[in-house]
Design a protein around this motif. Structure first.
Motif, PDB file in Angstrom:
ATOM      1  N   GLN A 239       0.827  -1.208   0.000  1.00 58.05           N
ATOM      2  CA  GLN A 239       0.000   0.000   0.000  1.00 58.05           C
ATOM      3  C   GLN A 239       0.862   1.259   0.000  1.00 58.05           C
ATOM      4  O   GLN A 239       0.574   2.228  -0.720  1.00 58.05           O
ATOM      5  CB  GLN A 239      -0.919  -0.001   1.228  1.00 58.05           C
ATOM      6  CG  GLN A 239      -1.885   1.180   1.272  1.00 58.05           C
ATOM      7  CD  GLN A 239      -2.753   1.171   2.524  1.00 58.05           C
ATOM      8  OE1 GLN A 239      -2.717   0.235   3.333  1.00 58.05           O
ATOM      9  NE2 GLN A 239      -3.550   2.212   2.696  1.00 58.05           N
ATOM     10  N   ALA A 240       1.927   1.253   0.800  1.00 56.19           N
ATOM     11  CA  ALA A 240       2.793   2.431   0.895  1.00 56.19           C
ATOM     12  C   ALA A 240       3.486   2.717  -0.437  1.00 56.19           C
ATOM     13  O   ALA A 240       3.537   3.870  -0.889  1.00 56.19           O
ATOM     14  CB  ALA A 240       3.826   2.219   1.998  1.00 56.19           C
ATOM     15  N   TYR A 244       2.750   5.954  -3.332  1.00 54.12           N
ATOM     16  CA  TYR A 244       3.765   6.875  -3.842  1.00 54.12           C
ATOM     17  C   TYR A 244       3.843   6.810  -5.368  1.00 54.12           C
ATOM     18  O   TYR A 244       3.856   7.847  -6.046  1.00 54.12           O
ATOM     19  CB  TYR A 244       5.116   6.538  -3.213  1.00 54.12           C
ATOM     20  CG  TYR A 244       6.229   7.492  -3.571  1.00 54.12           C
ATOM     21  CD1 TYR A 244       6.116   8.859  -3.322  1.00 54.12           C
ATOM     22  CD2 TYR A 244       7.405   7.035  -4.150  1.00 54.12           C
ATOM     23  CE1 TYR A 244       7.133   9.739  -3.651  1.00 54.12           C
ATOM     24  CE2 TYR A 244       8.436   7.899  -4.480  1.00 54.12           C
ATOM     25  CZ  TYR A 244       8.297   9.244  -4.225  1.00 54.12           C
ATOM     26  OH  TYR A 244       9.311  10.117  -4.555  1.00 54.12           O
ATOM     27  N   VAL A 245       3.869   5.599  -5.930  1.00 56.99           N
ATOM     28  CA  VAL A 245       3.938   5.442  -7.386  1.00 56.99           C
ATOM     29  C   VAL A 245       2.693   6.011  -8.053  1.00 56.99           C
ATOM     30  O   VAL A 245       2.748   6.547  -9.172  1.00 56.99           O
ATOM     31  CB  VAL A 245       4.143   3.959  -7.767  1.00 56.99           C
ATOM     32  CG1 VAL A 245       4.127   3.777  -9.280  1.00 56.99           C
ATOM     33  CG2 VAL A 245       5.459   3.439  -7.197  1.00 56.99           C
ATOM     34  N   ASP A 246       1.548   5.951  -7.366  1.00 58.34           N
ATOM     35  CA  ASP A 246       0.296   6.450  -7.933  1.00 58.34           C
ATOM     36  C   ASP A 246       0.295   7.954  -8.166  1.00 58.34           C
ATOM     37  O   ASP A 246      -0.543   8.467  -8.922  1.00 58.34           O
ATOM     38  CB  ASP A 246      -0.889   6.074  -7.040  1.00 58.34           C
ATOM     39  CG  ASP A 246      -1.445   4.689  -7.350  1.00 58.34           C
ATOM     40  OD1 ASP A 246      -1.058   4.110  -8.392  1.00 58.34           O
ATOM     41  OD2 ASP A 246      -2.263   4.184  -6.560  1.00 58.34           O
ATOM     42  N   LYS A 408      11.697   1.998  -8.858  1.00 60.07           N
ATOM     43  CA  LYS A 408      12.152   2.597 -10.117  1.00 60.07           C
ATOM     44  C   LYS A 408      11.511   1.873 -11.302  1.00 60.07           C
ATOM     45  O   LYS A 408      11.059   2.504 -12.270  1.00 60.07           O
ATOM     46  CB  LYS A 408      13.669   2.522 -10.192  1.00 60.07           C
ATOM     47  CG  LYS A 408      14.284   3.067 -11.462  1.00 60.07           C
ATOM     48  CD  LYS A 408      15.801   2.904 -11.430  1.00 60.07           C
ATOM     49  CE  LYS A 408      16.433   3.275 -12.756  1.00 60.07           C
ATOM     50  NZ  LYS A 408      17.899   3.085 -12.753  1.00 60.07           N
ATOM     51  N   ASN A 409      11.450   0.548 -11.235  1.00 60.73           N
ATOM     52  CA  ASN A 409      10.818  -0.236 -12.292  1.00 60.73           C
ATOM     53  C   ASN A 409       9.328   0.072 -12.404  1.00 60.73           C
ATOM     54  O   ASN A 409       8.778   0.164 -13.507  1.00 60.73           O
ATOM     55  CB  ASN A 409      11.015  -1.726 -12.030  1.00 60.73           C
ATOM     56  CG  ASN A 409      12.470  -2.154 -12.082  1.00 60.73           C
ATOM     57  OD1 ASN A 409      13.307  -1.485 -12.690  1.00 60.73           O
ATOM     58  ND2 ASN A 409      12.788  -3.270 -11.442  1.00 60.73           N
ATOM     59  N   LEU A 410       8.674   0.231 -11.258  1.00 61.35           N
ATOM     60  CA  LEU A 410       7.244   0.540 -11.259  1.00 61.35           C
ATOM     61  C   LEU A 410       6.983   1.919 -11.854  1.00 61.35           C
ATOM     62  O   LEU A 410       6.013   2.110 -12.595  1.00 61.35           O
ATOM     63  CB  LEU A 410       6.689   0.444  -9.838  1.00 61.35           C
ATOM     64  CG  LEU A 410       6.617  -0.970  -9.244  1.00 61.35           C
ATOM     65  CD1 LEU A 410       6.412  -0.920  -7.736  1.00 61.35           C
ATOM     66  CD2 LEU A 410       5.486  -1.771  -9.905  1.00 61.35           C
ATOM     67  N   SER A 419      -0.324  -0.378 -16.539  1.00 58.19           N
ATOM     68  CA  SER A 419      -1.112  -0.323 -15.315  1.00 58.19           C
ATOM     69  C   SER A 419      -0.270  -0.750 -14.111  1.00 58.19           C
ATOM     70  O   SER A 419       0.434  -1.760 -14.170  1.00 58.19           O
ATOM     71  CB  SER A 419      -2.338  -1.237 -15.437  1.00 58.19           C
ATOM     72  OG  SER A 419      -3.085  -1.221 -14.243  1.00 58.19           O
ATOM     73  N   VAL A 420      -0.335   0.023 -13.044  1.00 54.77           N
ATOM     74  CA  VAL A 420       0.332  -0.330 -11.793  1.00 54.77           C
ATOM     75  C   VAL A 420      -0.750  -0.694 -10.783  1.00 54.77           C
ATOM     76  O   VAL A 420      -1.540   0.150 -10.361  1.00 54.77           O
ATOM     77  CB  VAL A 420       1.193   0.837 -11.269  1.00 54.77           C
ATOM     78  CG1 VAL A 420       1.817   0.486  -9.924  1.00 54.77           C
ATOM     79  CG2 VAL A 420       2.292   1.194 -12.272  1.00 54.77           C
ATOM     80  N   THR A 421      -0.803  -1.963 -10.412  1.00 54.96           N
ATOM     81  CA  THR A 421      -1.840  -2.476  -9.522  1.00 54.96           C
ATOM     82  C   THR A 421      -1.218  -3.003  -8.237  1.00 54.96           C
ATOM     83  O   THR A 421       0.008  -3.126  -8.135  1.00 54.96           O
ATOM     84  CB  THR A 421      -2.616  -3.615 -10.198  1.00 54.96           C
ATOM     85  OG1 THR A 421      -1.713  -4.718 -10.398  1.00 54.96           O
ATOM     86  CG2 THR A 421      -3.175  -3.171 -11.550  1.00 54.96           C
TER      87      THR A 421
END
Length: 439
Positions: A239-240, A244-246, A408-410, A419-421
């Motif tokens: 979640q954390a 941040y990536v979101d 970094k990859n995300l 999409s980042v899930t």
């Protein structure tokens, strides 16, 4: 502070250093190692300013002062963050290192485990004025609890949220956000017409890991168990990291170009008005050097999950900073200890922290600061009330490298429109944990 090698090479270097039988400085090669003469020292300083040349300008006069006082010449090399950890690991495993060096305080326990650094036991501490001269929170980030510190604090730092006053006024926002939902809402109002709500340094693995730790604290993730085992992919950690990536992937208040930022470009974007917010450690000096006036930006605590948080929910920054260490097989231990004493003296601390815009971890120097800037007053309060040290375990540097690289990859996926899930975040963090060296 982008790593010059892959996370795997850093892990290998750590493993080599931990098994080395001859560690530390003391090389007789004057071109690269520690000094063999009692009249010279080799010092690796971390890049604190906007460039290596700025650091040389800041430190040069102070090193000359030390030479005048002691007769000991200091050969200075300013090492970029992209190279620093790998350089230190190579020095620890080869025995070809400097006499004195700066280290990121979060690396203290990892470097302590190599056996390369001089332990600052009570006898050694007495030579520089005793442990009581340092701020307790800064001293807590110098190695594993219960063991003599592997280094001593030199500069203290904390993260803050920098905000552009003119851009906020233009968007009709009264002041900086205090909660995460407010950060996102404000960021969306500030994004558009070629400008972005917030600038991020997504290609810099250390920066990523630092934020993962702080936001993880707010959500109940520690990334290590109480027994010191890695716990990178817990639901709270997922979640954390996703939160941040979101900022780029879902909220779209950070530029996709930030995915490649690794050399302080986010600071430049904020200073030049391309982004209205910035998460950074003591950015004021760098911002002013890039033409931004002090009254053009404000500094506030990094937003929390909710208003009026309690417990670990009040943590919004790692207890950041730079420590100073000595390779224990230096050929000039006496001179190295004198240099550490000089650099951590009250008078010198006021000078160098003043020039860098950081907080002195030496209590007397911090208490004597006259008319601190609003920026430093905020960061000092955050460090005192809302910080926590990164886990002081031997594998901490691997956590930064592996989790930071996973993030970094995300970010790269987000920048590329993928999409980042929760599932993809968990997968990256699980892979990072599986790449940890065996204990």
């Amino acid at each position: 502070m982008k790593a010059s090698r892959t996370f795997a090479s850093a892990a290998v270097a750590l493993a080599l250093a931990a098994t080395a039988t001859a560690c530390g400085g003391g090389s007789t090669d004057s071109s690269g190692g520690g000094s063999s003469s009692g009249k010279t020292l080799t010092y690796w300083a971390s890049n604190q300013g906007t460039s290596v040349n700025v650091d040389k300008q800041v430190l040069g006069p102070e090193l000359k002062k030390f030479t005048q006082q002691t007769g000991i010449k200091v050969n200075l090399e300013v090492v970029p963050w992209s190279d620093l950890l790998n350089r230190i690991m190579a020095a620890a495993s080869s025995g070809q290192g400097p006499d004195v060096l700066n280290i990121g305080n979060s690396w203290s326990a990892s470097l302590q485990a190599t056996g390369a650094l001089l332990p600052w036991d009570s006898a050694n501490m007495a030579k520089i004025g005793g442990a009581s001269k340092f701020n307790a929170s800064a001293l807590a980030s110098t190695g594993v609890a219960g063991q003599p510190p592997a280094a001593v604090p030199l500069y203290a730092l904390s993260y803050g949220l920098y905000w552009n006053k003119a851009e906020f006024k233009k968007a009709g926002i009264a002041g900086p956000p205090a909660t995460w939902s407010q950060l996102i809402a404000d960021g969306k109002k500030l994004t558009g017409n070629g400008k972005w709500g917030i600038a991020l340094e997504c290609g810099q693995y250390q920066e990523n890991a630092h934020h993962a730790f702080a936001f993880g604290q707010q959500l109940g993730a520690n990334f290590f168990t109480k027994a010191g085992k890695p716990d990178f992919d817990s639901p709270q950690a997922v979640q954390a990291v996703k939160q941040y990536v979101d900022l780029m992937a879902t909220d779209k208040i950070a530029s996709p170009g930030d995915a490649e930022y690794a050399n302080n470009q986010s600071v430049t974007d904020f200073a030049t008005g391309k982004a209205a917010m910035l998460l950074w450690q003591a950015a004021g000096t760098s911002l002013k050097l890039q033409g931004m006036k002090t009254d053009q930006f404000g500094v506030a605590p990094v937003p929390f999950q909710t208003a009026n948080p309690t417990g670990s929910g009040k943590i919004d920054t790692m207890a950041a900073g730079i420590n100073m260490a000595v390779f224990k097989n230096s050929k000039n231990l006496s001179g190295a200890e004198k240099f550490v004493n000089f650099m951590t003296s009250t008078a010198e601390q006021k000078i160098i922290n003043g020039k860098y815009g950081s907080i002195s971890p030496v209590q007397a120097a911090a208490s004597q600061a006259v008319n601190p800037t609003p920026e430093l007053a905020t960061l000092k309060q955050v460090l005192a009330n809302n910080s926590a040290p990164l886990p002081q375990v031997a594998d901490e540097s691997n956590f930064e490298t592996l989790v930071g690289t996973a993030m970094k990859n995300l970010f790269a996926d987000a920048a590329g429109g993928k999409s980042v899930t929760d599932s993809t975040v968990k997968s990256e963090l699980t892979k990072a944990q599986q790449q940890m060296p065996a204990s």
